[in-house]
Design a protein around this motif. Structure first.
Motif, PDB file in Angstrom:
ATOM      1  N   GLN A   1      36.897  77.198 -27.866  1.00 26.04           N
ATOM      2  CA  GLN A   1      37.920  78.033 -27.241  1.00 26.04           C
ATOM      3  C   GLN A   1      38.747  77.224 -26.253  1.00 26.04           C
ATOM      4  N   ASN A   2      38.083  76.401 -25.442  1.00 29.86           N
ATOM      5  CA  ASN A   2      38.799  75.595 -24.449  1.00 29.86           C
ATOM      6  C   ASN A   2      39.711  74.559 -25.099  1.00 29.86           C
TER       7      ASN A   2
ATOM      8  N   ASN B   1      41.172  74.974 -28.066  1.00 32.11           N
ATOM      9  CA  ASN B   1      42.162  75.613 -28.924  1.00 32.11           C
ATOM     10  C   ASN B   1      43.529  75.616 -28.243  1.00 32.11           C
TER      11      ASN B   1
ATOM     12  N   SER C   1      44.752  79.122 -27.177  1.00 32.42           N
ATOM     13  CA  SER C   1      44.069  79.621 -25.978  1.00 32.42           C
ATOM     14  C   SER C   1      44.636  78.969 -24.722  1.00 32.42           C
ATOM     15  N   LYS C   2      44.861  77.667 -24.797  1.00 34.13           N
ATOM     16  CA  LYS C   2      45.384  76.944 -23.633  1.00 34.13           C
ATOM     17  C   LYS C   2      46.757  77.472 -23.216  1.00 34.13           C
TER      18      LYS C   2
ATOM     19  N   ALA D   1      46.568  81.318 -21.826  1.00 36.11           N
ATOM     20  CA  ALA D   1      45.615  81.696 -20.771  1.00 36.11           C
ATOM     21  C   ALA D   1      46.317  82.261 -19.537  1.00 36.11           C
TER      22      ALA D   1
ATOM     23  N   LEU E   1      43.254  88.143 -27.095  1.00 39.90           N
ATOM     24  CA  LEU E   1      44.004  87.172 -27.890  1.00 39.90           C
ATOM     25  C   LEU E   1      43.354  87.068 -29.263  1.00 39.90           C
TER      26      LEU E   1
ATOM     27  N   ASP F   1      39.849  85.251 -27.316  1.00 34.54           N
ATOM     28  CA  ASP F   1      39.834  85.300 -25.852  1.00 34.54           C
ATOM     29  C   ASP F   1      39.929  86.747 -25.396  1.00 34.54           C
TER      30      ASP F   1
ATOM     31  N   ILE G   1      34.957  88.321 -27.675  1.00 34.69           N
ATOM     32  CA  ILE G   1      35.257  87.036 -28.295  1.00 34.69           C
ATOM     33  C   ILE G   1      34.338  86.847 -29.508  1.00 34.69           C
TER      34      ILE G   1
END
Length: 264
Positions: free
Chosen positions: A92-93, A95, A98-99, A102, A118, A130, A145
């Motif tokens: 996830q971090n 992706n 996602s970034k 956020a 998300l 997310d 999630i």
């Protein structure tokens, strides 16, 4: 005598092109266990995977050794380990969607006090990657999630469906359309009418078609070619969303995703 041009069937462990069959079998086992709320035992896994218990036992032993699975010694059931949770969080971090979303997810949650989600499209399914909690004391917990939903229900999923290409939509509507709640629309003609409305107004509205007594509003993030690559939705119990609030939130999301789309 002419030699047969037919290639011999690959055995487990032998690559087909660049694909290793043993790894494929191990991944299938992980997916099967992931889909089972209480885990699975050896016989259940072998039956679902259509493999022998000997093959499955060997693969399961390896996955436990590599800390991908835990085994309950009392029940014999296998379940995903905490290492998988850590890997999922890292995914996830890493992706890029996602970034890039956020900050807005946090912002819209502060504005509305409701849950923001998300989604990305995974084939014919919407996958939640997310979730940001709101501060309103009554919240909806059905989508977390990793939760997967059909594309024809729910605000985020439907926003992605509506912004898919026409060929994909036509094929999707020819398939089996799951009735999630009594209000889920499964008539392709009605769905197409809703798709045209979403395309015109720029956002989708879900009213009890995914969860009873829950309303959500969603809008799709588009690729440079104009197809949906993700969607953001915000929702809560129905009493919080009259038509005026739905319209204002829909326009807010529509404008926001237009800016986010330009980042891709």
């Amino acid at each position: 005598m002419k030699k047969s041009s037919q290639k011999p069937e690959a055995k487990a462990g032998e690559p087909v092109g660049e694909v290793n069959l043993s790894v494929r079998k191990a991944m299938r086992i992980l997916r099967l266990i992931s889909a089972a709320d209480s885990g699975l035992n050896l016989k259940q896994i072998a039956a679902a995977a259509e493999e022998s218990t000997t093959v499955c036992h060997r693969l399961l032993h390896t996955l436990v050794h590599e800390q991908m699975l835990d085994k309950d010694t009392d029940t014999g059931r296998y379940r995903l380990s905490s290492s998988v949770v850590q890997m999922a969080r890292s995914a996830q971090n890493q992706n890029p969607i996602s970034k890039r979303t956020a900050h807005f997810l946090a912002e819209i949650t502060r504005e509305t006090e409701d849950v923001a989600l998300l989604y990305v499209r995974d084939g014919d399914i919407a996958l939640c990657i997310d979730r940001v909690e709101g501060v309103y004391p009554i919240t909806t917990t059905g989508t977390q999630i990793g939760t997967r939903w059909p594309l024809h229900c729910g605000a985020g999923p439907f926003a992605m469906l509506a912004n898919s290409n026409d060929a994909f939509i036509e094929r999707y509507l020819r398939g089996s359309l799951t009735q999630v709640t009594p209000k889920t629309v499964t008539d392709p003609t009605v769905i197409m009418r809703q798709i045209r409305k979403v395309r015109t107004q720029g956002y989708a509205v879900s009213d009890g078609d995914l969860f009873d007594h829950v309303v959500a509003v969603g809008a799709a993030i588009l690729s440079p070619s104009g197809e949906a690559i993700a969607a953001i939705s915000v929702g809560a119990i129905k009493s919080r969303y009259d038509q005026n609030r739905i319209k204002k939130l829909g326009e807010r999301l529509r404008d926001a995703v237009q800016g986010l789309s330009r980042a891709f």
